[in-house]
Design an enzyme around this catalytic site. Sequence first.
Site, PDB file in Angstrom:
ATOM      1  N   GLY A  40      45.077  26.211  45.524  1.00 33.95           N
ATOM      2  CA  GLY A  40      45.821  25.366  44.592  1.00 33.95           C
ATOM      3  C   GLY A  40      47.306  25.281  44.918  1.00 33.95           C
ATOM      4  N   GLY A  82      47.104  34.106  40.302  1.00 35.60           N
ATOM      5  CA  GLY A  82      48.238  33.436  39.656  1.00 35.60           C
ATOM      6  C   GLY A  82      48.836  32.331  40.492  1.00 35.60           C
ATOM      7  N   CYS A 127      43.071  26.469  35.537  1.00 34.04           N
ATOM      8  CA  CYS A 127      43.395  27.803  36.035  1.00 34.04           C
ATOM      9  C   CYS A 127      43.703  28.757  34.892  1.00 34.04           C
ATOM     10  CB  CYS A 127      44.584  27.771  36.988  1.00 34.04           C
ATOM     11  SG  CYS A 127      44.913  29.416  37.639  1.00 34.04           S
ATOM     12  N   LYS A 171      38.650  19.068  38.000  1.00 35.41           N
ATOM     13  CA  LYS A 171      37.979  20.373  37.997  1.00 35.41           C
ATOM     14  C   LYS A 171      38.024  20.970  36.599  1.00 35.41           C
ATOM     15  CE  LYS A 171      37.558  24.727  40.436  1.00 35.41           C
ATOM     16  NZ  LYS A 171      37.911  25.460  41.648  1.00 35.41           N
TER      17      LYS A 171
HETATM   18  C1  LIG Z   1      40.432  34.661  44.454  1.00 35.18           C
HETATM   19  C2  LIG Z   1      40.158  33.322  43.837  1.00 35.18           C
HETATM   20  C3  LIG Z   1      41.174  32.357  43.795  1.00 35.18           C
HETATM   21  C4  LIG Z   1      40.951  31.117  43.220  1.00 35.18           C
HETATM   22  N1  LIG Z   1      41.948  30.174  43.218  1.00 35.18           N
HETATM   23  C5  LIG Z   1      41.710  28.923  42.712  1.00 35.18           C
HETATM   24  C6  LIG Z   1      42.705  27.902  42.770  1.00 35.18           C
HETATM   25  O1  LIG Z   1      43.805  28.094  43.299  1.00 35.18           O
HETATM   26  N2  LIG Z   1      42.419  26.682  42.233  1.00 35.18           N
HETATM   27  C7  LIG Z   1      41.199  26.416  41.661  1.00 35.18           C
HETATM   28  O2  LIG Z   1      40.970  25.298  41.197  1.00 35.18           O
HETATM   29  N3  LIG Z   1      40.228  27.361  41.619  1.00 35.18           N
HETATM   30  C8  LIG Z   1      40.455  28.598  42.127  1.00 35.18           C
HETATM   31  N4  LIG Z   1      39.451  29.554  42.096  1.00 35.18           N
HETATM   32  C9  LIG Z   1      38.146  29.221  41.480  1.00 35.18           C
HETATM   33  C10 LIG Z   1      37.105  28.829  42.533  1.00 35.18           C
HETATM   34  O3  LIG Z   1      37.510  27.683  43.254  1.00 35.18           O
HETATM   35  C11 LIG Z   1      35.733  28.588  41.884  1.00 35.18           C
HETATM   36  O4  LIG Z   1      35.858  27.523  40.960  1.00 35.18           O
HETATM   37  C12 LIG Z   1      35.206  29.788  41.125  1.00 35.18           C
HETATM   38  O5  LIG Z   1      35.531  30.973  41.820  1.00 35.18           O
HETATM   39  C13 LIG Z   1      33.697  29.767  40.889  1.00 35.18           C
HETATM   40  O6  LIG Z   1      32.956  29.756  42.099  1.00 35.18           O
HETATM   41  P1  LIG Z   1      32.375  31.063  42.824  1.00 35.18           P
HETATM   42  O7  LIG Z   1      31.669  31.884  41.796  1.00 35.18           O
HETATM   43  O8  LIG Z   1      31.492  30.541  43.903  1.00 35.18           O
HETATM   44  O9  LIG Z   1      33.568  31.789  43.367  1.00 35.18           O
HETATM   45  C14 LIG Z   1      39.671  30.820  42.660  1.00 35.18           C
HETATM   46  C15 LIG Z   1      38.667  31.782  42.713  1.00 35.18           C
HETATM   47  C16 LIG Z   1      38.879  33.020  43.298  1.00 35.18           C
HETATM   48  C17 LIG Z   1      37.760  34.031  43.339  1.00 35.18           C
END
Ligand SMILES: Cc1cc2nc3c(=O)[nH]c(=O)nc-3n(C[C@H](O)[C@H](O)[C@H](O)COP(=O)(O)O)c2cc1C
Lengths: 305, 282
Positions: free
Chosen positions: A48, A74, A132, A167
Amino acid sequence: MKKIDLTPQLTGLKLKNPVIVSSGTYGFGEEYVSYYDSSLLGGLTVKGITPLPRLGNPVPRLAETPSGLLNSVGLENPGLEEFLRSYLPKLEKLNTAVIVNISGFSLDDYAQMVSSLSGNSCISALEVNISCPNIKHGGMAFGTNPHSAEEVIAVARKHTGLPLIAKLSPNVTDISEMAKAVASGGADIISLINTLLGMSIDIRTQKPVLANTMGGLSGPAVRPVALRMVYQVYQAVKLPIIGMGGISNWQDAVEFMLAGAAAVSVGTANFVNPMTPLEIISGLEEYCEQRGYSSVREIVGLAHR
Amino acid sequence: MLCEEKVVENKLIGHPALHLYKLVLNGQIAQTAEPGQFVHVKVGQTHDPLLRRPISIAGIDRKRGEITLYYRVAGRGTDLLTRLKENETLSILGPLGTGFTIPQKGELLLLAGGIGIFPLFSLIQAVEQTKVKIKLLWGGENRRFFESAGLEELRRIALDYEVSTLDGSLGTEGLITALLQDYLARNSRTLKFACDFQMQDQHILRAAACGPKGMLKAVTSMCLQESIPIEVSLEERMACGVGACLGCVCTVRGESGNVQRKRVCKDGPVFNGGEVIWDEEN
Ligand SMILES: Cc1cc2nc3c(=O)[nH]c(=O)nc-3n(C[C@H](O)[C@H](O)[C@H](O)COP(=O)(O)O)c2cc1C
Ligand SMILES: Cc1cc2nc3c(=O)[nH]c(=O)nc-3n(C[C@H](O)[C@H](O)[C@H](O)COP(=O)(O)OP(=O)(O)OC[C@H]3O[C@@H](n4cnc5c(N)ncnc54)[C@H](O)[C@@H]3O)c2cc1C
Ligand code: FES
């Protein structure tokens, strides 16, 4: 062997196959190049981006939970300008669809970012993160109120011709209502879910594990919740869906597509097995072949029959 | 690299109450591993525990294609590791991160706190083959710890070392900072000489440290005060281990004085001690 058509149906967003990697779990695409050729991916979503650089939260930023991961990064990122200057040129060389995930703290932030990103031919789509959980203002605040969610998307829509992905946050009582709001704001595609707000306490120190107290839960632990929400959004709106939340193998991916996802996105599973996205692509292909489908598009939403 | 390594040996070392294990793996990693790097280990076959566990590479044997890891059972993940048997395979991501600088001349002062000695073993192994003189200062809890954690081996290779224990059961009583203070006092004349005259390389003294954060902070400031460059190996909770998630950052002061984050898994775990900001407030 018959060739299966893997291209998903995503308004305006053309992908080779329906498997994307998720924002925040794949850096800016550089870290996994030594593991496989990223051009094999359907698409790559970057960390992000915010208008200005952010240092993010203090550590600890991670806590492991049963089959899950809490993070409170964050939104650490280099800021829009540095992203355009240093990271985007490298992303272009990866030869895969680049989706830029953006976060803001005001409507102006979103407007500004959307306009300056839109002029770049190597960006395939913009994913507006209104979900977020790890920042105090903006972010999720936009994504938990249907009116402001619609407003943010409408502002972004006005400033770009690129495919616009909204999203969604799972931290709401009615996900269908949110989906309808972003649809009327002008989103082309809906992606969900972002992380679920959670926390963990160390009983030895008697303090929260995360320095930020709360964080976003991801991984297999959230999968049933994510799947349910994809299913509901599919019924609520006509927009194509990118499903995510705990997807760790091709079986999970099939489940999401049956629930209504046109494409899937892999996040936390990359940390456990970097090869997951590729294994999902070949698993999907095989599933279709064995079941006699000629295109992955045929399985989308089948669970609603 | 993501690979399946074969377990050559996985056994308890030293006193059972300390739960220290030695794990030797055969495979690809040994060919490219460098001292100070680590591997990210898949400890189970299911989703729980979900994440890999970071373990330092303590020994590298390229000829045999073997790496040695030492681990302490700290929770569920490391406990699962103890069940691995000979000839079974283990999924490993690695070698990961940026390791120690290997000096070619002068003297190397090693500072270890407790099991912080483990990553230093591979550094000792590499430096032993050069002309560099090694001095190790190692702080630990008590005699039992040292006898369990590899002191015997250091004696065997005739390494120049001093230890301190909290209870005085071996070496000097107290913390490693007392050992270091003493060492610096004894060597202050030569040290002063060295920096006043920009001594030729062969007299240059560098330090490398691994241990708890409080110790690293203290020894870094002591070394820098004497103008001894020091590298520190940091620990932080990790998810991806490859630099993609930004979960494991530390805070550093950049060259222009600006505060920035670096990833312990990718930019580290070894950092220049002088750049680390130890107490971050925000
Ligand atoms: C370490 C980490 C950082 C993330 N940073 C962002 C981000 O910057 N922007 C965003 O839209 N989602 C962010 N997410 C959410 C993921 O894109 C995703 O929507 C969420 O983790 C669910 O999918 P998963 O269970 O396959 O990880 C982050 C997730 C994790 C684990
Ligand atoms: C670069 C690096 C090198 C390391 N090298 C060694 C080594 O050579 N030998 C050794 O015994 N230990 C080493 N550790 C610490 C080791 O990773 C932890 O003890 C281990 O992850 C604990 O897992 P667990 O499931 O047993 O404990 P739990 O407490 O159940 O783990 C819960 C979660 O916290 C994380 N965690 C807990 N303690 C630590 C820690 N100290 N550092 C990072 N994450 C932690 C775990 O990875 C897991 O995600 C190293 C850590 C890092 C970051
Ligand atoms: S553990 Fe993911 S960036 Fe270091």
